[in-house]
Design an enzyme around this catalytic site. Structure first.
Site, PDB file in Angstrom:
ATOM      1  N   PRO A 155       0.527  -1.078   0.113  1.00 18.44           N
ATOM      2  CA  PRO A 155      -0.108   0.011  -0.141  1.00 18.44           C
ATOM      3  C   PRO A 155       0.993   0.832   0.256  1.00 18.44           C
ATOM      4  O   PRO A 155       0.743   2.093   1.052  1.00 18.44           O
ATOM      5  CB  PRO A 155      -1.062  -0.243   1.316  1.00 18.44           C
ATOM      6  N   CYS A 156       1.169   1.768  -1.454  1.00 12.32           N
ATOM      7  CA  CYS A 156       2.476   2.931  -0.853  1.00 12.32           C
ATOM      8  C   CYS A 156       1.215   4.171  -0.838  1.00 12.32           C
ATOM      9  O   CYS A 156       1.274   5.336  -1.267  1.00 12.32           O
ATOM     10  CB  CYS A 156       3.252   2.696  -2.464  1.00 12.32           C
TER      11      CYS A 156
END
Length: 192
Positions: A155-156
């Site tokens: 989850p950047c």
């Protein structure tokens, strides 16, 4: 927590299968070996194929022979989990992952995301750099996240600018906004 396979020690070419998953964010391109998901992102297929080739991976048919069935199973599992996540029915992925398309620093950076910034929360590039014991590397962290080969899954999108602004995301700022709203429980359409 996703299981990650190390890219260190990969020798020779490995076969991958590709698919395109239509989502509310736009089309996600996925690539998998018989063992793990190696790519989930927004790049055009030609760019994905070039990125895979630079790492010694080659596209193979999906005929069920020579691991094709196993590759298809990984892709099917990834598509099902992405669909569940994007409809709010899943908060954490349980996919076999291989970060062979990432540089060592990018691998370290994206591998830390789920533990560092849990579902429904955000953190800054600077805070992530400090957590990685590189307090002056906020820009390098941004570059590493920009090269994340497993967008959404790692989850950047949860990393934001120092003032909380939504900056830089491979799928665009509207996609980042969508994902953060989804995780906050305020699902809204892309661009809205």
């Amino acid at each position: 927590m996703p299981r990650s396979a190390s890219a260190a020690g990969r020798t020779g070419a490995s076969d991958v299968s590709l698919t395109v998953l239509p989502t509310p964010l736009g089309d996600l391109r996925l690539a998998a070996t018989a063992d793990a998901l190696v790519y989930c992102g927004f790049q055009p297929l030609a760019d994905v194929r070039a990125r895979l080739a630079r790492t010694g991976l080659r596209e193979a048919g999906q005929d069920g022979q020579d691991g094709g069935g196993a590759r298809r199973a990984v892709l099917d599992q990834a598509c099902a989990q992405l669909d569940a996540y994007l409809t709010g029915r899943l908060r954490s992925f349980g996919l076999p992952l291989d970060l062979c398309l990432a540089t060592p620093f990018s691998r370290e950076t994206v591998s830390s995301l789920e533990a560092f910034v849990p579902y429904g929360s955000t953190a800054t590039y600077g805070a992530l750099a400090r957590a990685l014991d590189r307090p002056r590397a906020a820009r390098a962290v941004g570059t590493a996240l920009g090269a994340n080969p497993l967008c959404v899954v790692l989850p950047c999108h949860r990393i934001v600018g120092s003032t909380g602004t939504l900056t830089g995301y491979a799928g665009g700022v509207d996609a980042k906004k969508y994902l953060l709203a989804l995780e906050a429980g305020g699902h809204q359409g892309v661009g809205g």
